[in-house]
Motif scaffolding. Sequence first.
Motif, mmCIF file in Angstrom:
data_model
loop_
_atom_site.group_PDB
_atom_site.id
_atom_site.type_symbol
_atom_site.label_atom_id
_atom_site.label_comp_id
_atom_site.label_asym_id
_atom_site.label_seq_id
_atom_site.Cartn_x
_atom_site.Cartn_y
_atom_site.Cartn_z
ATOM 1 N N ASP A 31 1.041 -1.206 0.017
ATOM 2 C CA ASP A 31 -0.045 0.052 -0.003
ATOM 3 C C ASP A 31 0.941 1.259 -0.036
ATOM 4 O O ASP A 31 0.577 2.301 -0.783
ATOM 5 C CB ASP A 31 -0.842 -0.039 1.377
ATOM 6 N N ASP A 32 1.856 1.276 0.963
ATOM 7 C CA ASP A 32 2.723 2.369 1.035
ATOM 8 C C ASP A 32 3.371 2.734 -0.368
ATOM 9 O O ASP A 32 3.501 4.004 -0.743
ATOM 10 C CB ASP A 32 3.656 2.384 2.180
ATOM 11 N N LEU A 33 3.827 1.680 -0.980
ATOM 12 C CA LEU A 33 4.637 1.828 -2.221
ATOM 13 C C LEU A 33 3.843 2.225 -3.341
ATOM 14 O O LEU A 33 4.171 3.287 -3.862
ATOM 15 C CB LEU A 33 5.232 0.525 -2.606
ATOM 16 N N SER A 34 2.586 2.061 -3.439
ATOM 17 C CA SER A 34 1.884 2.504 -4.629
ATOM 18 C C SER A 34 1.470 3.854 -4.255
ATOM 19 O O SER A 34 1.396 4.519 -5.372
ATOM 20 C CB SER A 34 0.473 1.585 -4.751
ATOM 21 N N GLU A 35 1.098 4.177 -2.988
ATOM 22 C CA GLU A 35 0.942 5.551 -2.509
ATOM 23 C C GLU A 35 2.146 6.648 -3.020
ATOM 24 O O GLU A 35 1.787 7.714 -3.664
ATOM 25 C CB GLU A 35 0.612 5.810 -1.189
ATOM 26 N N ARG A 36 3.297 6.090 -2.557
ATOM 27 C CA ARG A 36 4.551 6.738 -2.878
ATOM 28 C C ARG A 36 4.785 6.943 -4.373
ATOM 29 O O ARG A 36 5.431 8.074 -4.627
ATOM 30 C CB ARG A 36 5.746 6.529 -2.039
ATOM 31 N N ILE A 37 4.665 5.965 -5.068
ATOM 32 C CA ILE A 37 4.654 6.110 -6.725
ATOM 33 C C ILE A 37 4.017 7.163 -7.127
ATOM 34 O O ILE A 37 4.496 8.003 -7.983
ATOM 35 C CB ILE A 37 4.782 4.769 -7.167
ATOM 36 N N VAL A 38 2.734 7.200 -6.847
ATOM 37 C CA VAL A 38 1.830 8.193 -7.344
ATOM 38 C C VAL A 38 2.311 9.705 -6.738
ATOM 39 O O VAL A 38 2.223 10.498 -7.652
ATOM 40 C CB VAL A 38 0.410 7.781 -7.151
ATOM 41 N N GLN A 39 2.383 9.784 -5.483
ATOM 42 C CA GLN A 39 2.993 10.991 -4.890
ATOM 43 C C GLN A 39 4.097 11.430 -5.541
ATOM 44 O O GLN A 39 4.165 12.875 -5.806
ATOM 45 C CB GLN A 39 3.149 10.524 -3.386
ATOM 46 N N THR A 40 5.022 10.823 -5.836
ATOM 47 C CA THR A 40 6.446 11.180 -6.220
ATOM 48 C C THR A 40 6.618 11.196 -7.725
ATOM 49 O O THR A 40 7.491 11.669 -8.324
ATOM 50 C CB THR A 40 7.299 10.679 -5.742
ATOM 51 N N GLY A 41 5.792 10.366 -8.318
ATOM 52 C CA GLY A 41 5.896 10.131 -9.783
ATOM 53 C C GLY A 41 7.136 9.571 -10.214
ATOM 54 O O GLY A 41 7.660 9.600 -11.352
ATOM 55 N N ALA A 42 7.586 8.543 -9.402
ATOM 56 C CA ALA A 42 8.629 7.645 -9.536
ATOM 57 C C ALA A 42 8.377 6.699 -10.627
ATOM 58 O O ALA A 42 7.401 6.360 -10.925
ATOM 59 C CB ALA A 42 8.946 6.800 -8.216
ATOM 60 N N ARG A 43 9.575 6.597 -11.472
ATOM 61 C CA ARG A 43 9.656 5.604 -12.406
ATOM 62 C C ARG A 43 10.194 4.306 -12.282
ATOM 63 O O ARG A 43 10.139 3.375 -13.149
ATOM 64 C CB ARG A 43 10.216 6.344 -13.772
ATOM 65 N N GLY A 44 10.859 4.123 -11.076
ATOM 66 C CA GLY A 44 11.493 2.876 -10.797
ATOM 67 C C GLY A 44 11.416 2.439 -9.286
ATOM 68 O O GLY A 44 11.181 3.411 -8.626
ATOM 69 N N VAL A 45 11.360 1.335 -8.969
ATOM 70 C CA VAL A 45 11.195 0.824 -7.597
ATOM 71 C C VAL A 45 12.247 -0.271 -7.443
ATOM 72 O O VAL A 45 12.403 -1.173 -8.467
ATOM 73 C CB VAL A 45 9.894 0.197 -7.508
ATOM 74 N N LEU A 46 13.131 -0.117 -6.274
ATOM 75 C CA LEU A 46 14.171 -0.996 -6.200
ATOM 76 C C LEU A 46 13.949 -1.495 -4.862
ATOM 77 O O LEU A 46 13.858 -0.785 -4.061
ATOM 78 C CB LEU A 46 15.615 -0.311 -6.053
ATOM 79 N N ILE A 47 13.955 -2.996 -4.626
ATOM 80 C CA ILE A 47 13.517 -3.561 -3.518
ATOM 81 C C ILE A 47 14.755 -4.487 -3.335
ATOM 82 O O ILE A 47 14.878 -5.373 -3.946
ATOM 83 C CB ILE A 47 12.484 -4.433 -3.788
ATOM 84 N N ASP A 48 15.253 -3.962 -2.100
ATOM 85 C CA ASP A 48 16.699 -4.962 -1.581
ATOM 86 C C ASP A 48 16.125 -6.164 -0.665
ATOM 87 O O ASP A 48 15.666 -5.680 0.222
ATOM 88 C CB ASP A 48 17.491 -3.942 -1.064
ATOM 89 N N ILE A 49 16.387 -7.250 -0.989
ATOM 90 C CA ILE A 49 15.887 -8.506 -0.140
ATOM 91 C C ILE A 49 17.317 -9.137 0.272
ATOM 92 O O ILE A 49 17.152 -10.333 0.575
ATOM 93 C CB ILE A 49 15.064 -9.358 -0.910
ATOM 94 N N SER A 50 18.330 -8.485 0.147
ATOM 95 C CA SER A 50 19.661 -9.118 0.475
ATOM 96 C C SER A 50 19.706 -9.668 2.043
ATOM 97 O O SER A 50 20.264 -10.501 2.383
ATOM 98 C CB SER A 50 20.860 -8.316 0.094
#
Lengths: 166, 149
Positions: A31-50
């Motif tokens: 939920d948080d990520l989809s909100e932030r994508i819209v809010q910031t107009g981000a074009r990419g999401v990097l998720i580090d699962i190391s």
Amino acid sequence: MDRIPILKMGNLLLVSIQVDLQDQLALALQDDLSERIVQTGARGVLIDISALEIVDSFIGRMLSTIASLSRLLDAETVVVGMRPAVAITLVELGLHMPGVRTALTLEHGLALLGAEVRVRLPEDESFDDLDADLTEAADPGASPGQAVSGRAPTGRPAPAEGAWTG
Amino acid sequence: MSAARWAGGPAGGEVTVEQTERHPITTEADVVRVRQVVRGLAVTAKMSLVDQTKVVTAASELARNTLVYGGGGSMTVDIVHSGRRRGLRAVFVDSGPGIPDLDLALTDGWTSGSGLGLGLSGSRRLVDDFAIESSPGAGTTVRVVKWSR
């Protein structure tokens, strides 16, 4: 409830999962990520699962959902840093993560996104300034043919996309 | 619960049990705890990193099933010995609605809920021995064993 922090970096969002994920926390991240994508107009999401010792079907589904959601919102998702033991286990578990792109490291993930979405600061001319400075510095009038070698025709440094075109 | 389908050691030998622990599974935090407990015992049983990851992942799937579909329950886990080999045995018990059709429930992709349908079928592939007992109204018991190589 705790939240997983989402960092904004230019037009990218960066998430590093450092905790043993409870299911609700995973759902909150979606939920948080989809909100932030819209809010910031981000074009990419990097998720580090190391830091994740396991990825079970629930977490795998979360990553898939995030990838689908972000694509609908015009952003690409790359999951980086999966441990080898986790990859082996996912294959045996039979979990497919459709639409999830992966890269070995954060740097590779950045290159993958950079090649596709051009890492740039929004409404910020600093990149152009930087390019201008570089062009001036590299082109002091002498032998312009050599000075522009290794550069894209625009005068911008050639993007490092050769190995990461997907 | 009967031990009818307990197949014994990897070569059919006698199995001894030690370090038995029982953990409730009634909240999501318990699912996380189950992962940590199983990880600790898998290390004690000297499993390889890949085998540790497999058995912890299987335990995570089964614990979530116990919580979500079984309405909560418990995990009993112990270190088992057979000859020179060590392994980890985990038994997940709930007293939920039970599973009417076990064969169907063990099919990849089949789910009674909103999951992916990999919990049972997937975790069976991650362990060496997998036994399930269930009937409608009588709850479900899943027992898994992973031997160190």
